[in-house]
Scaffold this motif. Structure first.
Motif, short mmCIF file in Angstrom:
data_model
loop_
_atom_site.label_atom_id
_atom_site.label_comp_id
_atom_site.label_asym_id
_atom_site.label_seq_id
_atom_site.Cartn_x
_atom_site.Cartn_y
_atom_site.Cartn_z
N VAL A 1 0.91 -1.18 -0.17
CA VAL A 1 -0.04 -0.08 -0.27
C VAL A 1 0.79 1.31 0.01
CG1 VAL A 1 -1.79 1.40 0.98
CG2 VAL A 1 -1.79 -1.26 1.27
N SER A 2 1.93 1.29 0.70
CA SER A 2 2.71 2.73 0.85
C SER A 2 3.82 2.43 1.06
CB SER A 2 2.20 3.15 2.13
OG SER A 2 2.61 2.52 3.41
N GLY A 3 4.77 3.41 1.12
CA GLY A 3 6.25 3.58 1.26
C GLY A 3 7.11 3.72 -0.11
N ARG A 4 6.47 3.64 -1.18
CA ARG A 4 7.22 4.01 -2.40
C ARG A 4 7.12 5.33 -2.79
NH1 ARG A 4 7.22 -1.22 -4.30
NH2 ARG A 4 6.08 -2.93 -3.23
N GLY A 5 6.22 6.12 -2.39
CA GLY A 5 6.65 7.55 -2.59
C GLY A 5 6.15 7.76 -4.20
N ILE A 6 4.77 7.32 -4.54
CA ILE A 6 4.60 7.28 -5.82
C ILE A 6 3.17 7.78 -5.64
CG2 ILE A 6 3.82 6.28 -8.01
CD1 ILE A 6 6.17 4.18 -7.50
N GLY A 7 2.36 7.29 -4.86
CA GLY A 7 0.86 7.72 -4.80
C GLY A 7 0.31 9.05 -4.91
N LEU A 8 1.05 9.78 -3.88
CA LEU A 8 0.77 11.56 -4.23
C LEU A 8 1.14 12.14 -5.28
CD1 LEU A 8 0.98 12.60 -0.36
CD2 LEU A 8 -1.11 12.19 -1.84
N SER A 9 2.44 11.71 -5.92
CA SER A 9 3.05 12.26 -7.03
C SER A 9 1.96 12.08 -8.22
CB SER A 9 4.50 11.72 -7.40
OG SER A 9 4.35 10.43 -7.79
N VAL A 10 1.35 10.88 -8.31
CA VAL A 10 0.48 10.64 -9.41
C VAL A 10 -0.63 11.59 -9.18
CG1 VAL A 10 -1.18 9.09 -10.13
CG2 VAL A 10 0.91 8.32 -9.44
N VAL A 11 -1.14 11.88 -7.83
CA VAL A 11 -2.13 12.92 -7.67
C VAL A 11 -1.72 14.08 -8.33
CG1 VAL A 11 -3.64 14.07 -5.90
CG2 VAL A 11 -3.05 11.69 -5.96
N ALA A 12 -0.71 14.74 -7.64
CA ALA A 12 -0.03 16.14 -8.35
C ALA A 12 -0.04 16.15 -9.96
CB ALA A 12 1.19 16.40 -7.64
N GLU A 13 0.67 15.15 -10.54
CA GLU A 13 0.75 15.08 -11.87
C GLU A 13 -0.64 15.07 -12.92
OE1 GLU A 13 2.15 15.22 -15.80
OE2 GLU A 13 3.08 15.78 -13.69
N THR A 14 -1.44 14.36 -12.07
CA THR A 14 -2.68 14.45 -12.81
C THR A 14 -3.52 15.71 -12.73
OG1 THR A 14 -2.97 12.01 -12.30
CG2 THR A 14 -4.88 13.16 -12.95
N VAL A 15 -3.68 16.19 -11.57
CA VAL A 15 -4.18 17.50 -11.28
C VAL A 15 -3.57 18.56 -12.12
CG1 VAL A 15 -4.70 19.19 -9.26
CG2 VAL A 15 -5.01 16.76 -8.92
N ARG A 16 -2.38 18.71 -12.20
CA ARG A 16 -1.58 19.64 -12.79
C ARG A 16 -1.90 19.42 -14.18
NH1 ARG A 16 1.83 20.40 -16.42
NH2 ARG A 16 2.08 18.15 -16.74
N ARG A 17 -2.04 18.21 -14.88
CA ARG A 17 -2.40 18.06 -16.19
C ARG A 17 -3.73 18.42 -16.55
NH1 ARG A 17 -4.11 13.17 -17.72
NH2 ARG A 17 -3.07 12.34 -16.02
N LEU A 18 -4.70 18.34 -15.51
CA LEU A 18 -5.89 18.86 -15.67
C LEU A 18 -6.36 20.35 -15.44
CD1 LEU A 18 -7.85 16.01 -13.98
CD2 LEU A 18 -7.80 16.52 -16.49
N HIS A 19 -5.04 21.11 -15.09
CA HIS A 19 -5.07 22.39 -14.83
C HIS A 19 -5.70 22.77 -13.53
CE1 HIS A 19 -3.52 22.88 -19.09
NE2 HIS A 19 -4.48 22.23 -19.44
#
Length: 679
Positions: free
Chosen positions: A366-384
């Motif tokens: 579930v956690s510890g890889r440091g990927i989940g929130l970066s996916v959130v940030a990248e997707t939200v940025r791409r959607l402006h």
């Protein structure tokens, strides 16, 4: 299988197809010795793992988890992308697809079926009969074609003008003409008049038909926002149970619709945020009992819509954020320079969105890889859009997302800078001010504006875009307070043109190599570039940073404010706030009373704060009267209102308001800071 599961699996099929295409391409590049983006490769496997869990496909989830583990080992240098590793990854890619197909009970696990969408997923045959699956790109092209049709209909004005000019020319023919020539001219005049009327009728019909077609085409892109949240309650309960915890998910109802592309893109980030809340937020029953909390944790998702934006708030009542732990891991990861002071809370929490950053010391499914929130940030940025992490109230963590309801049509603020017209998304413009020359403080790093207790950098938009600057002046300048995910900036422009809802087109046709450009919009007199707010906030001015183009002036001491509002509660509140700051405050109960007070000459009033909706004379009427009165026309006027549609903002700006502050809730800090800038 019920319709809900069919809907979820249909969405998963599209996501699986997209990610598997990227995974297969990465494997092919690695086999050919080409460069591979390992982070993107890992992100895709991580996303598929979460999506598979949501639709209860354990084989796919396990295979994606194993592939992610291998890729992270390659990133750390513990393995290489040699033949053995690539063979393992290919087998796992097959297993990801096979696990999805096995879910329909057919047992079809053919390893060479490389296109997951070609094989129906569980429940696909039971999809609702009123749904038709159409490729998104075709729907987008339809919407843009309809918009082009609307523009062509609007061009009928030119034909009408040509016929009017012809009619005027015929009417000016010499009255002395007689005989056959006169009769022919009379017939031409009559025919021209009939043509003019017919053109007007057809133009009206075309406009009406084009408007209906445009609305219908845009509706094709819409889906209920509620579909984004379906089916997650069970996932939260089961995931929490797998970690020895109890958690319940509560979804607030919402009736609005949004662009299907926005909702589809948000499915993956929402899963990451829910998983993150369980793993990092919700404590074990024993820990919660020691803290005086119920054994079971709570996660609440609240979606709302406002001004063309979809706002989602995710709150949990877990352990909350630990700023010291975040700072320690950030310094350890090199995200904070050695010896640098502790960042602000906002900047510190924004580091959680960096890829590879995690406060978890252990790595599990579930956690510890440091990927989940970066996916959130990248997707939200791409959607402006924008995303922020905040401490919960009173405990836990709160995450706020704000995105456009539609990707194509946007509310845009049109401005002029450097002799060129540009557009900015209205949702990223916190407020619009007209600032006098003495509003800025000069520092070694450039000009700053103190707003809400925060020093905001001030820069000319023309400088950011590398455009020629105009001549300095000593009058008020239009200024935009532009905000992004974690910062704000003051942009000075030459003029404010309009606020419109427009279809944003692909920028590559006319601005492929232009930085800071999000898209394009077609206007009556040409194409305008839509600027990317986050890029504007991060950019440095082209060439040497110039001071804002205003001449220095001494700040006059002005203290009298007239508050015009029909609500006794609002008047009393505003009066107490302003008097606490040392201002002398006068009161008027509506626009007409305020205008009479201004024209009486009884007091030297330095600024007016007016509501919009009032009896007898509203705020717009008062503003118009002030600007048309030679003795009052330079008086600063602040419109304080909850009316926040683009039409209202456009009207307030066009009538000459110095500031138009739109807030869902009354904000005394905003009122004080705006008044301080103007008097």
């Amino acid at each position: 299988m019920d319709a809900l599961r069919a809907e979820l699996l249909a969405a998963f099929a599209a996501e699986l197809a997209e990610h598997m295409a990227g995974i297969r391409e990465a494997l092919a590049d690695a086999a050919a010795g080409r460069q591979v983006d390992l982070r993107e490769f890992s992100r895709r496997t991580h996303s598929l793992k979460g999506a598979a869990r949501a639709v209860d496909l354990p084989q796919t989830e396990a295979a994606a988890h194993e592939a992610e583990t291998i890729l992270l080992a390659v990133e750390r240098g513990e393995r290489t992308l040699d033949g053995t590793t690539l063979a393992a990854l290919r087998s796992l890619a097959d297993a990801i697809e096979d696990g999805a197909r096995a879910g329909d009970g057919t047992g079809d696990t053919a390893p060479d079926a490389a296109v997951p969408s070609a094989t129906p997923l569980p429940g696909a045959a039971n999809a609702p009969s009123d749904r038709v699956h159409v490729a998104g790109r075709h729907v987008e092209r339809l919407a843009r074609s309809v918009h082009d049709l609307s523009n062509q209909v609007a061009g009928q004005d030119q034909l009408t003008e040509m016929v009017d000019a012809l009619a005027a020319e015929l009417a000016d023919m010499p009255a002395t003409l007689d005989g056959e020539v006169a009769r022919r001219i009379a017939r031409l005049v009559g025919a021209t008049e009939r043509l003019r009327r017919e053109l007007g009728r057809q133009r009206w019909s075309l406009e009406r038909a084009a408007s209906e077609i445009e609305r219908d085409a845009e509706r094709i892109l819409l889906l209920p926002v509620a579909t984004l949240f379906e089916g997650h309650e069970r996932m939260v309960r089961e995931l929490a149970a797998s970690q020895g915890k109890f958690a319940e998910l509560t979804m607030e109802p919402i009736e609005a619709e949004a662009d299907r592309r926005v909702l589809q893109a948000l499915r993956e980030p929402l899963l990451h945020l829910l998983r993150n809340a369980i793993s990092h937020g919700i404590e074990t029953p024993a820990a919660r009992t020691r803290a005086g909390k119920p054994e079971g944790g709570s996660i609440r998702v609240t979606p709302t819509t406002d001004r063309g934006r979809l706002n989602i708030v995710i709150r949990d009542d877990g352990a909350g954020l630990d700023p010291k732990a975040i700072e320690a891991r950030a310094r350890e990861a090199g995200l904070i320079a050695p010896g640098a002071p502790t960042p602000s809370r906002r900047a510190l929490y924004s580091l959680l969105f960096e890829q590879g950053f995690s406060t978890s010391r252990t790595v599990d499914e579930v956690s510890g890889r440091g990927i989940g929130l970066s996916v959130v940030a990248e997707t939200v940025r791409r959607l402006h859009g924008r995303v922020r992490i905040l401490p919960g109230r009173p405990t836990g963590t709160e995450i706020r997302l704000s995105l456009p309801l539609a990707l194509a049509r946007q509310a845009l603020l049109l401005v002029e800078a450097g002799g060129t017209r540009h557009a900015l998304p209205a949702a990223n413009v916190d407020r619009v001010l007209r600032l006098t020359p003495d509003a800025f403080d000069r520092t070694e790093g450039g000009a700053v504006l103190m707003l809400d207790g925060e020093p905001l950098p001030v820069v000319e938009l023309a400088d950011l875009l590398g455009l020629p600057a105009g001549e300095p002046g000593d009058g008020a300048r239009p200024a935009l307070i532009v905000e992004g995910a974690d910062q704000r900036r003051v942009l000075l422009v030459d003029a404010l043109d309009d606020v419109r809802s427009l279809v944003v087109g692909d920028p590559t046709a006319v601005a492929a190599d232009v930085p800071m450009v999000w898209g394009t919009v077609l206007l009556e007199d040409g194409v305008a570039l839509v600027l990317e707010p986050e890029a504007l906030l991060a950019a440095d001015a082209a060439g040497p940073r110039r001071q804002p183009r205003v001449a220095p002036a001494a700040r006059p001491v002005q203290r009298t404010v007239l508050v015009v509002d029909d609500s006794i509660t609002t008047r009393t509140l505003e009066k107490s706030i302003l008097e606490a700051q040392g201002y002398r405050v006068l009161i008027a109960v509506d626009g007409l009373a305020g205008l009479e007070r201004l024209r009486s000459g009884m007091d030297a009033i330095d600024l007016v704060v007016a509501d919009v909706e009032m009896p007898r004379m509203d705020g717009f009427g008062l503003l118009t009267a002030i600007r048309n009165d030679p003795a009052l026309q330079t008086l600063p006027v602040v419109m304080m209102t909850s009316r926040n549609s683009p039409d209202d903002i456009e009207r307030g700006l066009s009538l000459g308001a110095n500031a138009y502050v739109t807030k869902q809730e009354f904000d005394q800090g905003t009122l004080i800071s705006v008044v301080q800038q103007l008097v």
